[in-house]
Design a protein around this motif. Sequence first.
Motif, PDB file in Angstrom:
ATOM      1  N   HIS A  17      36.425  44.679  41.896  1.00 51.38           N
ATOM      2  CA  HIS A  17      35.514  45.624  41.664  1.00 51.38           C
ATOM      3  C   HIS A  17      34.846  45.658  40.441  1.00 51.38           C
ATOM      4  O   HIS A  17      35.257  45.119  39.204  1.00 51.38           O
ATOM      5  CB  HIS A  17      36.283  46.956  41.969  1.00 51.38           C
ATOM      6  CG  HIS A  17      37.308  47.301  40.790  1.00 51.38           C
ATOM      7  ND1 HIS A  17      36.735  48.276  39.672  1.00 51.38           N
ATOM      8  CD2 HIS A  17      38.534  47.225  40.579  1.00 51.38           C
ATOM      9  CE1 HIS A  17      37.812  48.589  39.096  1.00 51.38           C
ATOM     10  NE2 HIS A  17      39.053  47.866  39.489  1.00 51.38           N
ATOM     11  N   TRP A  60      33.933  51.629  37.657  1.00 55.07           N
ATOM     12  CA  TRP A  60      33.837  52.397  38.895  1.00 55.07           C
ATOM     13  C   TRP A  60      35.195  52.446  39.448  1.00 55.07           C
ATOM     14  O   TRP A  60      36.092  51.547  39.264  1.00 55.07           O
ATOM     15  CB  TRP A  60      33.143  51.589  39.890  1.00 55.07           C
ATOM     16  CG  TRP A  60      31.679  51.469  39.705  1.00 55.07           C
ATOM     17  CD1 TRP A  60      30.951  50.819  38.531  1.00 55.07           C
ATOM     18  CD2 TRP A  60      30.439  52.338  40.310  1.00 55.07           C
ATOM     19  NE1 TRP A  60      29.408  51.025  38.665  1.00 55.07           N
ATOM     20  CE2 TRP A  60      29.341  52.097  39.686  1.00 55.07           C
ATOM     21  CE3 TRP A  60      30.763  53.344  41.030  1.00 55.07           C
ATOM     22  CZ2 TRP A  60      27.925  52.643  39.962  1.00 55.07           C
ATOM     23  CZ3 TRP A  60      29.464  53.739  41.635  1.00 55.07           C
ATOM     24  CH2 TRP A  60      28.269  53.450  40.940  1.00 55.07           C
ATOM     25  N   VAL A  61      35.515  53.290  40.268  1.00 51.78           N
ATOM     26  CA  VAL A  61      36.773  53.476  40.896  1.00 51.78           C
ATOM     27  C   VAL A  61      36.752  52.684  42.328  1.00 51.78           C
ATOM     28  O   VAL A  61      35.883  52.815  42.901  1.00 51.78           O
ATOM     29  CB  VAL A  61      37.156  55.161  41.088  1.00 51.78           C
ATOM     30  CG1 VAL A  61      38.409  55.031  41.975  1.00 51.78           C
ATOM     31  CG2 VAL A  61      37.208  55.722  39.938  1.00 51.78           C
ATOM     32  N   PRO A  62      37.763  51.830  42.688  1.00 51.05           N
ATOM     33  CA  PRO A  62      37.651  51.099  43.758  1.00 51.05           C
ATOM     34  C   PRO A  62      37.406  51.915  45.008  1.00 51.05           C
ATOM     35  O   PRO A  62      37.976  53.146  45.045  1.00 51.05           O
ATOM     36  CB  PRO A  62      38.860  50.153  43.744  1.00 51.05           C
ATOM     37  CG  PRO A  62      39.235  50.170  42.381  1.00 51.05           C
ATOM     38  CD  PRO A  62      38.956  51.428  41.595  1.00 51.05           C
ATOM     39  N   HIS A  63      36.625  51.773  45.754  1.00 49.52           N
ATOM     40  CA  HIS A  63      36.495  52.515  46.958  1.00 49.52           C
ATOM     41  C   HIS A  63      35.914  51.581  47.981  1.00 49.52           C
ATOM     42  O   HIS A  63      35.087  50.525  48.097  1.00 49.52           O
ATOM     43  CB  HIS A  63      35.253  53.328  46.791  1.00 49.52           C
ATOM     44  CG  HIS A  63      35.031  54.248  48.047  1.00 49.52           C
ATOM     45  ND1 HIS A  63      35.649  55.201  48.538  1.00 49.52           N
ATOM     46  CD2 HIS A  63      33.799  54.169  48.784  1.00 49.52           C
ATOM     47  CE1 HIS A  63      34.920  55.601  49.717  1.00 49.52           C
ATOM     48  NE2 HIS A  63      33.997  55.145  49.850  1.00 49.52           N
ATOM     49  N   LYS A  86      42.251  47.699  41.542  1.00 50.16           N
ATOM     50  CA  LYS A  86      42.589  46.225  41.727  1.00 50.16           C
ATOM     51  C   LYS A  86      43.873  45.667  42.099  1.00 50.16           C
ATOM     52  O   LYS A  86      45.046  46.183  41.354  1.00 50.16           O
ATOM     53  CB  LYS A  86      42.080  45.444  40.615  1.00 50.16           C
ATOM     54  CG  LYS A  86      41.906  43.855  40.961  1.00 50.16           C
ATOM     55  CD  LYS A  86      41.543  43.138  39.690  1.00 50.16           C
ATOM     56  CE  LYS A  86      41.384  41.730  39.861  1.00 50.16           C
ATOM     57  NZ  LYS A  86      42.626  41.117  39.884  1.00 50.16           N
ATOM     58  N   THR A 117      31.281  49.074  44.267  1.00 50.72           N
ATOM     59  CA  THR A 117      32.675  49.025  43.871  1.00 50.72           C
ATOM     60  C   THR A 117      33.731  47.985  44.076  1.00 50.72           C
ATOM     61  O   THR A 117      33.763  46.965  43.272  1.00 50.72           O
ATOM     62  CB  THR A 117      33.337  50.467  44.125  1.00 50.72           C
ATOM     63  OG1 THR A 117      33.539  50.598  45.514  1.00 50.72           O
ATOM     64  CG2 THR A 117      32.583  51.845  43.393  1.00 50.72           C
ATOM     65  N   THR A 137      34.023  44.625  45.548  1.00 45.05           N
ATOM     66  CA  THR A 137      33.466  43.388  45.947  1.00 45.05           C
ATOM     67  C   THR A 137      33.969  42.321  46.505  1.00 45.05           C
ATOM     68  O   THR A 137      33.500  41.242  47.137  1.00 45.05           O
ATOM     69  CB  THR A 137      32.458  42.810  44.559  1.00 45.05           C
ATOM     70  OG1 THR A 137      33.630  42.524  43.554  1.00 45.05           O
ATOM     71  CG2 THR A 137      31.703  43.990  43.900  1.00 45.05           C
TER      72      THR A 137
END
Length: 199
Positions: A73, A77-80, A141, A185, A187
């Motif tokens: 990510h 950014w916070v993973p979303h 992650k 976020t 990817t």
Amino acid sequence: MRRSKTVDGAAHRNEGSPETRLLGFHARCGENVLLAQDGSNANRDPETYGKSIVMSNRPLRDGELFVIRLETHMRGWVPHIVFGVTTHDPNRITFPNHAMDLGGSEDGESMTVLLSCKNIRVNGEIVNNDYGEFDHLRLEKDDTIGVMRRSDGCLHFYVKGEDQGVAIRDCPAKLWAVADLFLGTVTRIAVVNGEGGKQ
């Protein structure tokens, strides 16, 4: 749709009959997705937006857990991710820009159920805005998210291997898993068959 090279030594998850096929991502996906030919992982160019839907390569069986791992990510950014199930067949649909546009029908014959942050959305409409006991702001992650339809028709999501309870009841029997990498976020995601916890 674009594809990367097959991972050396990996079984091709889109070969064979649906009954014997390993769970993975379907060969058909959004045009901004770079999909491994063995169906094990999916990537989105972080400079793109939308058209980043991936689906399972076959319908899920009752009691079968489909798990994805958040592999990369963007920093800061916070993973979303938007993740769930749909009755739409990936062999037949035209992929919309976003999974929330997949929708369904009023008679319940077609349906899309998505987990987004703490929201459960059915055909795009929020039916629960505080689902589960997890903190979506603390997803990191390598954390995992899973989904399962049980034989009683109830749909459950799993976060870091923990069952978050019933998301909806009376879910149709034939469902494909669906994930949307449209945000800037997460990817890259990977299918983690049979593993619900953090790797």
